[in-house]
Each structure stands twice: as structure tokens, then as C-alpha cells.
Scaffold this motif. Structure first.
Motif, PDB file in Angstrom:
ATOM      1  N   LEU C  26      48.356  99.585  60.783  1.00 47.20           N
ATOM      2  CA  LEU C  26      47.973  98.421  60.003  1.00 47.20           C
ATOM      3  C   LEU C  26      48.838  98.295  58.749  1.00 47.20           C
ATOM      4  N   VAL C  27      48.979  99.411  58.038  1.00 46.98           N
ATOM      5  CA  VAL C  27      49.774  99.378  56.808  1.00 46.98           C
ATOM      6  C   VAL C  27      51.210  98.969  57.114  1.00 46.98           C
ATOM      7  N   TRP C  28      51.743  99.517  58.178  1.00 52.11           N
ATOM      8  CA  TRP C  28      53.114  99.197  58.551  1.00 52.11           C
ATOM      9  C   TRP C  28      53.238  97.736  58.935  1.00 52.11           C
ATOM     10  N   GLY C  29      52.295  97.273  59.731  1.00 52.11           N
ATOM     11  CA  GLY C  29      52.395  95.899  60.196  1.00 52.11           C
ATOM     12  C   GLY C  29      52.199  94.890  59.084  1.00 52.11           C
ATOM     13  N   VAL C  30      51.301  95.170  58.156  1.00 52.26           N
ATOM     14  CA  VAL C  30      50.970  94.185  57.122  1.00 52.26           C
ATOM     15  C   VAL C  30      51.876  94.299  55.896  1.00 52.26           C
ATOM     16  N   ASN C  32      54.638  96.183  55.739  1.00 50.29           N
ATOM     17  CA  ASN C  32      55.972  96.606  56.119  1.00 50.29           C
ATOM     18  C   ASN C  32      56.387  97.874  55.372  1.00 50.29           C
ATOM     19  N   VAL C  33      55.409  98.759  55.197  1.00 51.08           N
ATOM     20  CA  VAL C  33      55.679 100.034  54.550  1.00 51.08           C
ATOM     21  C   VAL C  33      55.308 101.143  55.518  1.00 51.08           C
ATOM     22  N   VAL C  34      56.242 102.081  55.718  1.00 51.30           N
ATOM     23  CA  VAL C  34      55.926 103.229  56.546  1.00 51.30           C
ATOM     24  C   VAL C  34      55.296 104.271  55.635  1.00 51.30           C
ATOM     25  N   ASN C  35      54.033 104.548  55.849  1.00 53.09           N
ATOM     26  CA  ASN C  35      53.312 105.405  54.927  1.00 53.09           C
ATOM     27  C   ASN C  35      53.485 106.873  55.284  1.00 53.09           C
ATOM     28  N   MET C  36      54.493 107.506  54.684  1.00 59.93           N
ATOM     29  CA  MET C  36      54.766 108.913  54.993  1.00 59.93           C
ATOM     30  C   MET C  36      53.624 109.825  54.533  1.00 59.93           C
ATOM     31  N   TYR C 186      47.157  93.482  50.139  1.00 59.09           N
ATOM     32  CA  TYR C 186      47.945  94.692  50.351  1.00 59.09           C
ATOM     33  C   TYR C 186      47.147  95.924  49.942  1.00 59.09           C
ATOM     34  N   ALA C 187      46.507  95.826  48.760  1.00 60.27           N
ATOM     35  CA  ALA C 187      45.758  96.981  48.271  1.00 60.27           C
ATOM     36  C   ALA C 187      44.604  97.301  49.214  1.00 60.27           C
ATOM     37  N   GLY C 232      50.635  97.055  63.777  1.00 66.54           N
ATOM     38  CA  GLY C 232      49.778  96.139  63.036  1.00 66.54           C
ATOM     39  C   GLY C 232      48.576  95.628  63.808  1.00 66.54           C
ATOM     40  N   SER C 233      48.303  96.149  64.991  1.00 59.65           N
ATOM     41  CA  SER C 233      47.144  95.632  65.692  1.00 59.65           C
ATOM     42  C   SER C 233      46.266  96.788  66.144  1.00 59.65           C
ATOM     43  N   VAL C 234      44.964  96.557  66.108  1.00 63.38           N
ATOM     44  CA  VAL C 234      44.027  97.589  66.539  1.00 63.38           C
ATOM     45  C   VAL C 234      44.129  97.840  68.049  1.00 63.38           C
TER      46      VAL C 234
END
Lengths: 320, 252, 286
Positions: C26-30, C32-36, C186-187, C232-234
Motif C-alpha cells: 500500500l505504501v509503495w503504491g500510494v 511511491n516510497v519503498v519502505n525499507m 500519505y500520513a 498498492g492493492s489488497v
């Protein structure tokens, strides 16, 4: 900075590093080797990550492969320097073949693909125990002579590799390849339309980003005498290298040199004093870098800062 | 009078949508041809096909007699097929001079960066952009950026130039300036295909007009004839314009 | 072991993996951040659960809502204060930033908790369904994981916030023009990502040992699930998770458990080249 100033800066730095056996302690000599080594790696990364703008995290794969190919060659009786050459060529060929496939991806997908490569190579090397010694690692024949004499030899080796990488950078920067890579970095579609063979240029950049890593890996293996998959293919290295380049200023000639120097010195200071927290400190450095130094150290307008400081002193001299 | 660019029965579909349908036409060397049609008619898709950005589902493209159907964009550029983008695509952090030099160095096959820069300087004079040579491309106004697109394309020494709505977003005097430049480019021997919505530009510039609708060529001919064509009026121009033009043309 | 048993194992594993990856996806899709940080957040959730159990006797199921809320707040604040500054920047910047933050979190966890694996032993035994053995803790974990994922799906589909998130994912400029406060979305999204990571950590703590050594592994699996299922999709995370679970299960049987991860990565690499969109999601060219 003028071109000649850049070259002069580098020349002074190189002489400083090379001369450490003459005036400094063994600890400093070892530090110089590390700096030269990482500078070569960062200059390499600069081709694909800085000039072309493709965020590669594959450095560890190239370095590790260099270690292993070099080590295996030496164990098979190949003389040391020739083993390094073999490693370099192997890693270059590997990168060219891999690049043809992976450079079709962009942005995050390319980044992940490049990390995936490291993981897969590491796991393959670990598993192919009969050849690579698997998790137990490999031993290499050590050079004769005390550690200090040996250190001098490897200092020379790393410095020569660093010099080669730097000269290649200078050449690329001034050539049509460098121009084309910059076009790709700023607008890949427009670069295609203007006549840049983007596929070929990207593969060349990716191969260049690998070549010297192979040499560094092989010589590092020769120096330490022992390698294993975890250390040789460390993801942490793949992260530190881009950070060093970002710190100095990506896509420039000197950025990699300055960034590596600054980062390594910082790291030494913190690592020595705060061993337990060294990762957190590295993390903090990264965060600060990203927030406050977006273009790297080279992008700071020192004239700007000097001007502001001058204004302050003018204020102080104002009559009461 | 040789055909420099020929499209033979070009078709392209995207999933269920037939974007280009059995399209055939030829560009004669040295002419200025306008490509008009309603939005979604496939004009930009056609240019993308001709420059190798996308491949046709069927049909052939010939450039100077050679079959170039499978070419890649950079090959098209090097052959002399240049195009501008509707939404301008500069290299934002390079200077105006460097942007144009890029065209000369790669598409225009100049032997060195220095040679490319020299060609670029000449072209900037021609395009009246010389005062901005050392500013970053992102600092130009829209009109300036459009002229930069033109300059970049010219630097590629093109034989055919495809201009995709080069006047979008410009005011009247800027458009007149653009028209002047385009005519000067044509005088240098470049064949021009111009996608346009502004009929005044089409009328004053084009020797021949191609009309596209739903991916098909529905009319082809001189500007004057095309305005009277029933199909074109129905699909695109509208009755009012056709009548007004006929009246204006009659009164001279 | 029969093929059916392997398949069932894979599906159970798959449920767990879906939950692991859905927040990351979800974070990546919305954004556009790859959450390491994702792997570390999972482990953090696990540690909190372990110590709640070990020091206060709180059952993980009870701890779940509290941990979820805590992690949501952590994610929300982190995004607003730091990640938001780089959201529109190139990949290298965002990945490096989140990696830097991850290093800090990882280090503090290792120092505070040490890397010794901690186990919560629930001793729930195993079910026997017609010859197929399913450990109850894993089954429970899978059901919880699927339940949470399902809830998230409903939130995305039915609630205003969910629709806003989808809108921002599709076109943040257009969404802003519609009056959506993109920063807040985003938050919230990042908060949800952290929440799901933490919840996954709670669930995993019931099944696996908790240790910082696993942060990289979890992150890697999240990547693979995203590439398989799409971003970005469940539903994408569900498909990706189950596929990965099944593949790992069979690969583990065929090549030995230590190679299961390699096969997953290889699959990911192949998919990246052949079909970056994944089986469900958006095109992989940015």
C-alpha cells in the motif's frame, strides 16, 4: 570548480594516501587502503547511479564475485595480478549480460532487481559449496613478508585501481558517452528521440560500474586471505557506496572522491567511539545527508556561505 | 518529386481499440503537410508509429525507400526523422546550448562534443535563442521551450520533421513567430508534417492536408479542397467554419 | 509428505505472507516510497508483544489492538515529520532515507532487546483434517492475518478514507484538486502500513521466534509478494502472498528449506523482467 582544480585536488589526495607508509602509523595506512578501495567502488557506482541516474544496489554482487573469482583463480595456481585481471573481466562480462536484461526496468523496479541480484548471487555462492566452500568460506595463499610490507603492496594496488577508476571517470565525463548518460538521466524518452542509443549506453555504464569492483574484490581477497559469502556480498556495502556518492555529489568527477573520504573518516571516528551504535549513527548520517545536503558536499555554494559570514562581521564592526 | 516517407496500410490496435486503421499515405520530399483531425483521431499515435516509439500491428513504413517498420526511436532520429513533443521534453538541468548540442551530437552524428556545441550555437542564432544559451532549459518560458524543441530537432539534421501541436499554449504573436521559423526550416529543404488544431496555421502553411478520424484517413488534398469536403466538415470543422472560410476565400 | 500437505502448508503460509506484505504494498503504491523499515517494524511489533507476554502475562491476542494502534501512530508521525519531505524525490533518495531510518531502528532494537531469538510458546497443538496436519498456532495466525487483510480491504472499498487513498494512488494531483489533503492521506497510509506491519509482528510472534536477524528476510518477502501480486492493492497482496507461500512450500520440499528463499527471489527476478505488473497490479516502469 575548474577542471584543472579538480585534477589537482585529486592528485594531492592520491599522493597523500600513497605516502602514508612514510609518515603515518600502521592504523592510518590501513585506513588509507580502505579509503582508496571504497573510492574506487564509489567512482564505479557513479557511472550507473550518478551519470545515468539508475539507482543500482548491485555493487556488493560485483565486489563479491570479484572476491570469489579472484580467490578461485589464485587457488588454482594463477599468479595474483593475473587472477585480478581474470576477476575483472569476468565481473565485466557478467554485468554486461545482466545489464541487458535488468536495465529494461526503471526506478524502484530496477533498484529492487539490482538488490535481488546480490541476494541470488550470494545464495548461489553459498550453496555451491563444492566449488566455493559454501558458508565456510575460502582461504587464499597469503603473500610473504610481514603485515606492514604486505599492506604497502595492497595500498599501492588499491591506489592504482582508484586512479584507473578516476581516469575513466574523467574520460567519460568529457566524452559523448558521458553526455549521453546525462541525457538519459534527465529525460530518457527525450534522449531516445534525440538519437541516443540508450540501451547500449546504459549497458556500458552498468559494465563500467562493475569492472573496477571486480578488481577491488579480487585484490581485497588477496589481501585478507579469507573470504566468505556473508562478508563478500554484504548488502550494507551496497547501501554505503551510493550514500558516499550522494554525500559528495553524484554525476560529478570529484563527488565520489570527496564523499568517500568524508564518509570513511566520519565512520572511523564514530565507529571507534560508539561501537554498539555504529549502525544507528550511519543511519543518522544518511538522514541528515538527505535532509540537509540534497546535492552533496560539492553542491554547497561555499561562496554563499563565505558571503554570509562576511556580512556578519560587517555588522559587528558597525559603530555603536 | 520523390516520396521520402511512405506509410503502407498501417494499423495499430491497443487491446480493443483500433487507434490506426489501414492508413496509407506518402510525404513528398520538401513539402509541408498538415495532419488534422479531432482529439483522439490518432495523430500522435501515427507520429509515434513513424518514429519507432511503438510498432504497428500491421503494415509497413518506408523512409527513403528503406523499410523502417521495426526501427527504434534512436535509429529513426539518426536516419533523419525528427519529431517534437506536444508536451515539451527538454533536458531540464542542461543549458539551452547543451540541449541543442545533444541533438547535434547524437541524431546529427557530429564527431565530437565540441563540434556539436558549434552547430548548436549557430542554430541558437537562427532560432533567436542565443541570449539564453547558458541558462538551464527549465528557465525558459513556454514559447522559448517550444523554440528549443525546434532547435533540438533541427540540430539532428533531419530530412523529415514532425511537429506535434507546436503552437499549443502560445499567444498570437508567438504563433506568428513560430510560423516564420517553420517556413525558414522548410526553406532549408526539410519535409514537414505538422499536427495542428489551429486552422489559420494549417491554411497559411500547408500545401497538402491529411485528415484523420478514428484512425482512418478520411480526406487528403489541398487545404482549399479539404475545407469543402463534406466528410471533413462533419467530422471536424463544423458548418460555421466551412461557410466562413468559403466566404473569406471568395472575397479574396 | 504428501503433495496435498505441502499445498496446505503453503496456503497457510500464504495467508501470513499476505498480511506481511499488504502494508508495504500500500505504501509503495500510494506514496511511491519503498519502505525499507517494513521488516524492522514487523520485528518491533513482535518484540512489544513478547515483552507484554513475558513481563505482564498479556496474551498476544489482547496485545494486538494496542500494538496496532501504537504502530499506527508511530508510522503517522514518522511520515509527517520525515518521509513527507522526500515523497516526490527520486527512488535513490527515498530508499536511502528509509534505509537510514531502518538502520537506526534496527540498531536500537538490537541494543535494547539483543538479537537472541525470543519465543512465545502457546502450545496449541495441531489439527488433523483427514490426514493433513495443521499446527493450530499457524492456523490461528493465518486466520487473523486474513481477517486483518480483509478488514483493510473493506476499509479501502467502503470508507471515505479508503476511497481517498485509492484516489491519491491513481492520481495525486487530481485528488488534490478534488479537495483531498494529500499529505494527510500519505500520513494515514503510512500509518496503516506500520499498523499492518506491527500486527503482522504480533501474529508472527505467536508462530515464529522474534529476532532482529529476520528483518531483512521479512523485507525481502514483502518485495517478492509485491512483484508477484502487484502494487498498492489488497487483492494483489493476497494473490502474491499465497503464490509465494505455495512456491516456498514446494521449493522447500524439493530443494530443502534453506533454499526456499532463493527460489522466491529468483522468481521475483524473472517476473520483474517478464511481467513487472505482477499478476494483479500496475505497470512496473516507475
Amino acid at each position: 570548480m575548474q577542471r584543472w582544480q579538480q585534477y589537482a585536488f585529486f592528485a594531492v589526495w592520491l599522493v597523500l594516501l600513497a605516502s602514508t607508509p612514510l609518515w603515518a602509523s600502521n592504523y592510518i595506512v590501513r585506513l588509507a587502503i580502505t579509503i582508496a578501495m571504497f573510492t574506487a567502488l564509489t567512482l564505479s557506482w557513479n557511472f550507473i547511479g550518478g551519470f545515468a541516474g539508475y539507482p543500482s544496489f548491485s555493487t556488493a554482487a560485483f565486489f563479491g564475485l570479484g572476491c570469489y573469482v579472484g580467490a578461485l583463480s589464485q587457488r588454482a595456481g594463477v599468479p595474483m595480478v593475473l587472477a585480478w585481471a581474470i576477476a575483472t573481466l569476468f565481473v565485466g562480462a557478467f554485468a554486461a549480460a545482466l545489464g541487458a536484461i535488468i536495465l529494461r526496468l526503471r526506478g524502484h523496479y530496477f533498484a529492487i532487481g539490482s538488490i535481488g541480484v546480490v541476494e541470488v548471487v550470494r545464495l548461489l555462492v553459498s550453496s555451491w559449496g563444492s566449488v566455493t566452500g559454501g558458508g565456510d568460506g575460502l582461504n587464499l595463499p597469503l603473500l610473504s613478508g610481514g603485515p606492514n610490507a604486505v599492506a604497502r603492496i595492497f595500498l599501492l594496488a588499491m591506489i592504482l585501481i582508484m586512479l584507473a577508476a578516476f581516469l575513466t571517470t574523467v574520460w567519460v565525463d568529457r566524452s559523448r558517452l558521458g553526455f549521453g548518460l546525462r541525457c538519459i538521466q534527465q529525460n530518457e524518452d527525450a534522449a531516445n528521440m534525440v538519437g541516443v542509443n540508450t540501451t547500449r549506453y546504459k549497458i556500458i555504464a552498468y559494465t563500467l560500474s562493475a569492472l573496477f569492483c571486480g578488481t577491488v574484490g579480487a585484490s581485497y581477497a588477496s589481501w585478507t586471505g579469507y573470504i566468505d559469502p556473508t562478508e563478500s556480498f554484504s548488502i550494507l556495502m551496497s547501501i554505503k557506496i551510493p550514500v558516499m556518492c550522494l554525500l559528495g555529489g553524484p554525476g560529478t568527477v570529484l563527488g565520489a572522491v570527496i564523499g568517500t573520504a568524508a564518509f570513511t573518516l566520519l565512520e572511523e571516528v564514530f565507529w571507534v567511539n560508539f561501537l554498539d551504535y555504529n549502525r544507528a549513527i550511519l543511519g543518522a548520517v544518511i538522514v541528515i545527508l538527505i535532509f540537509f545536503l540534497p546535492g552533496g558536499l560539492l553542491a554547497i555554494s561555499y561562496r554563499d556561505i563565505a558571503g554570509r559570514v562576511a556580512k556578519l562581521s560587517v555588522w559587528r564592526k558597525a559603530p555603536a | 518529386m520523390t516520396s521520402i516517407l511512405v506509410a503502407e496500410k498501417l494499423s495499430r490496435n491497443f487491446g480493443g481499440i483500433q487507434a490506426i486503421d489501414d492508413l496509407s499515405f506518402a510525404l513528398i520530399e520538401g513539402e509541408i503537410v498538415a495532419l488534422i483531425g479531432p482529439n483522439g483521431a490518432g495523430k500522435t499515435t501515427l507520429v509515434n508509429l513513424l518514429t519507432g516509439v511503438i510498432r504497428p500491428s500491421s503494415g509497413r513504413i518506408r523512409f527513403e525507400g528503406e523499410d523502417v517498420t521495426a526501427q527504434r526511436p534512436f535509429e529513426a532520429a539518426r536516419r533523419g526523422l525528427a519529431r517534437t513533443f506536444q508536451i515539451v521534453q527538454p533536458f531540464p538541468r542542461m543549458t539551452v546550448l547543451e540541449n541543442v548540442a545533444a541533438g547535434a551530437l547524437f541524431g546529427g552524428a557530429q564527431p565530437s562534443v565540441a563540434a556539436a556545441m558549434d552547430i548548436a550555437r549557430e542554430l541558437l542564432e537562427f532560432m533567436e535563442l542565443a541570449p539564453f544559451a547558458d541558462r538551464p532549459a527549465s528557465a525558459l518560458t513556454l514559447a522559448g521551450r517550444k523554440r528549443l524543441e525546434l532547435a533540438k530537432s533541427m540540430a539532428m539534421r533531419p530530412k523529415v520533421m514532425m511537429l506535434d501541436e507546436v503552437n499549443a499554449g502560445l499567444n498570437s504573436s508567438e504563433i506568428n513567430g513560430a510560423l516564420r521559423l517553420i517556413r525558414q526550416i522548410a526553406e532549408r529543404g526539410v519535409t514537414i508534417l505538422i499536427i495542428e488544431h489551429l486552422m489559420k496555421v494549417v491554411m497559411s502553411l500547408a500545401e497538402r492536408v491529411l485528415v484523420l478520424h478514428h484512425g482512418r484517413l478520411i480526406a487528403e488534398g489541398s487545404a482549399a479542397n479539404m475545407v469543402r469536403d463534406k466528410k471533413v466538415i462533419e467530422a471536424y470543422l463544423g458548418e460555421k467554419f466551412a461557410r466562413r472560410f468559403t466566404v473569406e476565400a471568395a472575397s479574396g | 509428505m504428501g503433495q496435498l500437505q505441502t499445498l496446505v502448508n503453503g496456503i497457510v503460509l500464504g495467508g501470513l505472507y499476505s498480511c506481511l506484505a499488504v502494508g508495504f504494498s500500500l505504501v509503495w503504491g500510494v506514496l511511491n516510497v519503498v519502505n525499507m523499515l517494513h521488516g524492522s517494524l514487523i520485528v518491533l511489533g513482535g518484540y512489544i508483544t513478547y515483552f507484554a507476554w513475558h513481563s505482564y502475562g498479556i496474551h498476544p491476542l489482547l496485545a494486538l489492538p494496542a500494538v496496532a494502534l501504537l504502530m499506527y501512530l508511530l508510522g503517522y508521525v514518522m511520515q509527517l515529520s520525515m518521509i513527507n519531505r522526500v515523497v516526490s524525490q527520486p527512488v535513490l533518495t527515498t530508499m536511502t532515507l528509509t534505509f537510514g531510518l531502518d538502520l537506526i531502528l534496527y540498531n536500537f532494537m538490537t541494543v535494547y532487546y539483543s538479537a537472541t531469538p525470543r519465543r512465545i510458546t502457546l502450545d496449541l497443538g495441531a489439527l488433523d483434517l483427514g490426514g493433513i496436519a495443521i499446527p493450530v498456532d499457524r492456523l490461528l495466525g493465518m486466520l487473523l492475518a486474513l481477517g486483518l487483510t480483509g478488514m483493510l480491504y473493506l476499509v479501502m472499498r467502503r470508507s471515505r478514507i479508503g476511497r481517498a487513498i485509492v484516489a491519491v494512488r491513481m492520481d495525486s494531483a487530481a485528488a488534490a484538486l478534488m479537495g483531498i489533503k494529500v499529505d494527510r492521506i500519505y500520513a494515514i497510509t503510512f500509518g496503516i502500513g506500520a499498523l499492518m506491519a506491527g500486527a503482522t509482528g504480533v501474529i508472527f510472534a505467536m508462530v515464529y521466534p522474534v529476532t532482529t536477524n529476520l528483518t531483512g528476510t521479512y523485507l525481502g518477502k514483502a518485495f517478492v509478494v509485491c512483484v508477484i501480486g502487484g502494487l498498492g492493492s489488497v487483492p494483489g497482496a493476497l494473490v502474491g502472498g499465497v503464490v509465494l507461500g505455495i512456491i516456498e512450500s514446494f521449493a522447500g520440499q524439493a530443494f530443502g528449506p534453506q533454499h526456499a528463499l532463493t527460489v522466491g527471489f529468483l522468481l521475483m527476478l524473472v517476473l520483474l523482467v517478464v511481467r513487472p505488473t505482477g499478476l494483479v497490479g500496475i505497470k512496473g516502469y516507475e
